[in-house]
Design a protein around this motif. Structure first.
Motif, PDB file in Angstrom:
ATOM      1  N   ALA A 177     -12.537  -2.410   3.102  1.00 41.81           N
ATOM      2  CA  ALA A 177     -11.685  -2.235   4.279  1.00 41.81           C
ATOM      3  C   ALA A 177     -10.916  -3.507   4.578  1.00 41.81           C
ATOM      4  O   ALA A 177     -11.303  -4.600   4.158  1.00 41.81           O
ATOM      5  CB  ALA A 177     -12.537  -1.850   5.480  1.00 41.81           C
ATOM      6  N   ILE A 178      -9.831  -3.328   5.342  1.00 44.05           N
ATOM      7  CA  ILE A 178      -9.087  -4.459   5.879  1.00 44.05           C
ATOM      8  C   ILE A 178      -8.690  -4.110   7.304  1.00 44.05           C
ATOM      9  O   ILE A 178      -8.185  -3.020   7.564  1.00 44.05           O
ATOM     10  CB  ILE A 178      -7.854  -4.825   5.013  1.00 44.05           C
ATOM     11  N   ALA A 179      -8.980  -5.013   8.233  1.00 38.97           N
ATOM     12  CA  ALA A 179      -8.600  -4.843   9.631  1.00 38.97           C
ATOM     13  C   ALA A 179      -7.358  -5.678   9.897  1.00 38.97           C
ATOM     14  O   ALA A 179      -7.254  -6.813   9.420  1.00 38.97           O
ATOM     15  CB  ALA A 179      -9.736  -5.271  10.550  1.00 38.97           C
ATOM     16  N   VAL A 180      -6.424  -5.113  10.675  1.00 42.58           N
ATOM     17  CA  VAL A 180      -5.169  -5.789  10.987  1.00 42.58           C
ATOM     18  C   VAL A 180      -4.950  -5.725  12.502  1.00 42.58           C
ATOM     19  O   VAL A 180      -4.999  -4.643  13.092  1.00 42.58           O
ATOM     20  CB  VAL A 180      -3.974  -5.130  10.270  1.00 42.58           C
ATOM     21  N   VAL A 181      -4.723  -6.894  13.110  1.00 42.81           N
ATOM     22  CA  VAL A 181      -4.491  -6.961  14.555  1.00 42.81           C
ATOM     23  C   VAL A 181      -3.325  -7.889  14.854  1.00 42.81           C
ATOM     24  O   VAL A 181      -2.957  -8.732  14.031  1.00 42.81           O
ATOM     25  CB  VAL A 181      -5.750  -7.463  15.305  1.00 42.81           C
ATOM     26  N   SER A 182      -2.759  -7.714  16.053  1.00 40.02           N
ATOM     27  CA  SER A 182      -1.696  -8.602  16.523  1.00 40.02           C
ATOM     28  C   SER A 182      -1.735  -8.652  18.041  1.00 40.02           C
ATOM     29  O   SER A 182      -2.563  -7.992  18.675  1.00 40.02           O
ATOM     30  CB  SER A 182      -0.321  -8.111  16.048  1.00 40.02           C
ATOM     31  N   ASP A 183      -0.815  -9.410  18.615  1.00 39.67           N
ATOM     32  CA  ASP A 183      -0.671  -9.468  20.069  1.00 39.67           C
ATOM     33  C   ASP A 183       0.145  -8.296  20.604  1.00 39.67           C
ATOM     34  O   ASP A 183       0.304  -8.149  21.805  1.00 39.67           O
ATOM     35  CB  ASP A 183       0.029 -10.773  20.474  1.00 39.67           C
ATOM     36  N   ASN A 184       0.687  -7.502  19.715  1.00 43.74           N
ATOM     37  CA  ASN A 184       1.534  -6.381  20.087  1.00 43.74           C
ATOM     38  C   ASN A 184       0.733  -5.363  20.894  1.00 43.74           C
ATOM     39  O   ASN A 184      -0.472  -5.210  20.699  1.00 43.74           O
ATOM     40  CB  ASN A 184       2.103  -5.727  18.816  1.00 43.74           C
ATOM     41  N   GLU A 185       1.399  -4.635  21.777  1.00 47.36           N
ATOM     42  CA  GLU A 185       0.728  -3.618  22.588  1.00 47.36           C
ATOM     43  C   GLU A 185       0.241  -2.450  21.740  1.00 47.36           C
ATOM     44  O   GLU A 185      -0.808  -1.884  21.999  1.00 47.36           O
ATOM     45  CB  GLU A 185       1.661  -3.102  23.686  1.00 47.36           C
ATOM     46  N   GLY A 186       1.015  -2.080  20.724  1.00 47.60           N
ATOM     47  CA  GLY A 186       0.655  -0.948  19.876  1.00 47.60           C
ATOM     48  C   GLY A 186      -0.084  -1.394  18.634  1.00 47.60           C
ATOM     49  O   GLY A 186      -0.545  -2.532  18.521  1.00 47.60           O
ATOM     50  N   TYR A 187      -0.202  -0.480  17.701  1.00 47.91           N
ATOM     51  CA  TYR A 187      -0.833  -0.788  16.419  1.00 47.91           C
ATOM     52  C   TYR A 187       0.122  -1.600  15.562  1.00 47.91           C
ATOM     53  O   TYR A 187       1.334  -1.395  15.588  1.00 47.91           O
ATOM     54  CB  TYR A 187      -1.186   0.502  15.670  1.00 47.91           C
ATOM     55  N   THR A 188      -0.416  -2.508  14.770  1.00 50.60           N
ATOM     56  CA  THR A 188       0.368  -3.246  13.787  1.00 50.60           C
ATOM     57  C   THR A 188      -0.138  -2.831  12.412  1.00 50.60           C
ATOM     58  O   THR A 188      -1.304  -3.033  12.087  1.00 50.60           O
ATOM     59  CB  THR A 188       0.223  -4.764  13.981  1.00 50.60           C
ATOM     60  N   PHE A 189       0.744  -2.236  11.634  1.00 49.19           N
ATOM     61  CA  PHE A 189       0.398  -1.757  10.295  1.00 49.19           C
ATOM     62  C   PHE A 189       0.856  -2.754   9.245  1.00 49.19           C
ATOM     63  O   PHE A 189       1.812  -3.502   9.457  1.00 49.19           O
ATOM     64  CB  PHE A 189       1.086  -0.410  10.031  1.00 49.19           C
ATOM     65  N   PRO A 190       0.219  -2.762   8.085  1.00 47.53           N
ATOM     66  CA  PRO A 190       0.685  -3.613   6.995  1.00 47.53           C
ATOM     67  C   PRO A 190       2.114  -3.244   6.584  1.00 47.53           C
ATOM     68  O   PRO A 190       2.480  -2.063   6.581  1.00 47.53           O
ATOM     69  CB  PRO A 190      -0.293  -3.302   5.856  1.00 47.53           C
ATOM     70  N   CYS A 191       2.894  -4.251   6.235  1.00 48.48           N
ATOM     71  CA  CYS A 191       4.251  -4.005   5.752  1.00 48.48           C
ATOM     72  C   CYS A 191       4.179  -3.375   4.360  1.00 48.48           C
ATOM     73  O   CYS A 191       3.108  -3.236   3.771  1.00 48.48           O
ATOM     74  CB  CYS A 191       5.042  -5.312   5.718  1.00 48.48           C
ATOM     75  N   ASP A 216      -8.382   3.771  -2.125  1.00 51.23           N
ATOM     76  CA  ASP A 216      -9.359   4.250  -1.141  1.00 51.23           C
ATOM     77  C   ASP A 216      -9.735   3.183  -0.113  1.00 51.23           C
ATOM     78  O   ASP A 216     -10.540   3.440   0.788  1.00 51.23           O
ATOM     79  CB  ASP A 216     -10.615   4.761  -1.840  1.00 51.23           C
ATOM     80  N   THR A 217      -9.147   1.998  -0.201  1.00 46.97           N
ATOM     81  CA  THR A 217      -9.433   0.943   0.770  1.00 46.97           C
ATOM     82  C   THR A 217      -9.060   1.433   2.170  1.00 46.97           C
ATOM     83  O   THR A 217      -7.959   1.934   2.389  1.00 46.97           O
ATOM     84  CB  THR A 217      -8.639  -0.334   0.442  1.00 46.97           C
ATOM     85  N   ARG A 218      -9.990   1.283   3.107  1.00 51.67           N
ATOM     86  CA  ARG A 218      -9.715   1.686   4.481  1.00 51.67           C
ATOM     87  C   ARG A 218      -8.901   0.597   5.184  1.00 51.67           C
ATOM     88  O   ARG A 218      -9.216  -0.586   5.072  1.00 51.67           O
ATOM     89  CB  ARG A 218     -11.012   1.923   5.264  1.00 51.67           C
ATOM     90  N   ILE A 219      -7.878   1.010   5.908  1.00 54.34           N
ATOM     91  CA  ILE A 219      -7.064   0.096   6.696  1.00 54.34           C
ATOM     92  C   ILE A 219      -7.316   0.427   8.154  1.00 54.34           C
ATOM     93  O   ILE A 219      -7.052   1.543   8.601  1.00 54.34           O
ATOM     94  CB  ILE A 219      -5.571   0.230   6.331  1.00 54.34           C
ATOM     95  N   ILE A 220      -7.848  -0.555   8.871  1.00 55.40           N
ATOM     96  CA  ILE A 220      -8.230  -0.371  10.265  1.00 55.40           C
ATOM     97  C   ILE A 220      -7.231  -1.135  11.129  1.00 55.40           C
ATOM     98  O   ILE A 220      -7.050  -2.341  10.952  1.00 55.40           O
ATOM     99  CB  ILE A 220      -9.651  -0.926  10.514  1.00 55.40           C
ATOM    100  N   VAL A 221      -6.582  -0.434  12.047  1.00 57.23           N
ATOM    101  CA  VAL A 221      -5.633  -1.069  12.960  1.00 57.23           C
ATOM    102  C   VAL A 221      -6.143  -0.874  14.383  1.00 57.23           C
ATOM    103  O   VAL A 221      -6.791   0.126  14.696  1.00 57.23           O
ATOM    104  CB  VAL A 221      -4.203  -0.513  12.785  1.00 57.23           C
ATOM    105  N   SER A 222      -5.851  -1.857  15.231  1.00 51.02           N
ATOM    106  CA  SER A 222      -6.349  -1.823  16.598  1.00 51.02           C
ATOM    107  C   SER A 222      -5.267  -2.306  17.558  1.00 51.02           C
ATOM    108  O   SER A 222      -4.501  -3.213  17.223  1.00 51.02           O
ATOM    109  CB  SER A 222      -7.583  -2.715  16.715  1.00 51.02           C
ATOM    110  N   THR A 223      -5.239  -1.716  18.743  1.00 49.43           N
ATOM    111  CA  THR A 223      -4.343  -2.197  19.792  1.00 49.43           C
ATOM    112  C   THR A 223      -5.035  -3.320  20.552  1.00 49.43           C
ATOM    113  O   THR A 223      -6.240  -3.543  20.400  1.00 49.43           O
ATOM    114  CB  THR A 223      -3.991  -1.072  20.780  1.00 49.43           C
ATOM    115  N   LYS A 224      -4.284  -3.998  21.405  1.00 48.93           N
ATOM    116  CA  LYS A 224      -4.873  -5.047  22.245  1.00 48.93           C
ATOM    117  C   LYS A 224      -5.972  -4.487  23.135  1.00 48.93           C
ATOM    118  O   LYS A 224      -6.944  -5.159  23.446  1.00 48.93           O
ATOM    119  CB  LYS A 224      -3.792  -5.689  23.118  1.00 48.93           C
ATOM    120  N   GLU A 225      -5.814  -3.221  23.542  1.00 45.87           N
ATOM    121  CA  GLU A 225      -6.798  -2.592  24.433  1.00 45.87           C
ATOM    122  C   GLU A 225      -8.033  -2.096  23.689  1.00 45.87           C
ATOM    123  O   GLU A 225      -8.960  -1.598  24.309  1.00 45.87           O
ATOM    124  CB  GLU A 225      -6.158  -1.428  25.197  1.00 45.87           C
TER     125      GLU A 225
END
Length: 131
Positions: free
Chosen positions: A72-86, A99-108
């Motif tokens: 897996a890889i988790a990706v976060v930013s200061d953005n209000e919404g989700y930040t996805f890999p480019c 099959d690598t899981r990509i986990i994205v999270s909002t600030k909340e």
């Protein structure tokens, strides 16, 4: 390792982002299949082509240490919404496992999870290079 812990490590990595131009901090944490975690942040350069994304920073650290199997890889930013890999980061992730899981999270703390194949369908891979 739980997804929330991986997100936490990505948030810690984000603190080291070097973003004097965009002010857009991103952090990533890669979990290898053997349980190791590698983190990365985005690093900007005045020559914008020299900029490196957080995801590739984390992946390249892992790869340079001999790890090539990712869970897996988790990706976060200061953005209000989700930040996805480019697109480039998605291509690198797919290189080492669709099959690598990509986990994205909002600030909340809202979390979404996708596979690399879901985010980059019909990807170009080593199979395309076979004659």
């Amino acid at each position: 390792m739980k997804d929330l812990e991986l997100i936490h490590q990505a948030k810690e990595a984000m603190k080291h982002a070097y973003v004097p131009y965009s002010q857009f901090r991103v952090g990533a944490a890669v979990l290898t299949k053997d349980g190791k975690v590698y983190t990365g942040c985005n690093i900007e350069c005045a020559s914008f082509g020299g900029t490196n994304c957080a995801e590739r920073t984390a992946l390249f650290k892992a790869i340079s240490e001999g790890n090539r199997s990712f869970e897996a890889i988790a990706v976060v930013s200061d953005n209000e919404g989700y930040t996805f890999p480019c697109g480039i980061c998605r291509q690198v992730i797919v290189e080492f496992g669709k099959d690598t899981r990509i986990i994205v999270s909002t600030k909340e703390g809202k979390i979404e999870t996708f596979t690399a194949a879901e985010l980059l369908p019909h990807s170009f891979s080593s199979i395309d290079l076979e004659k």
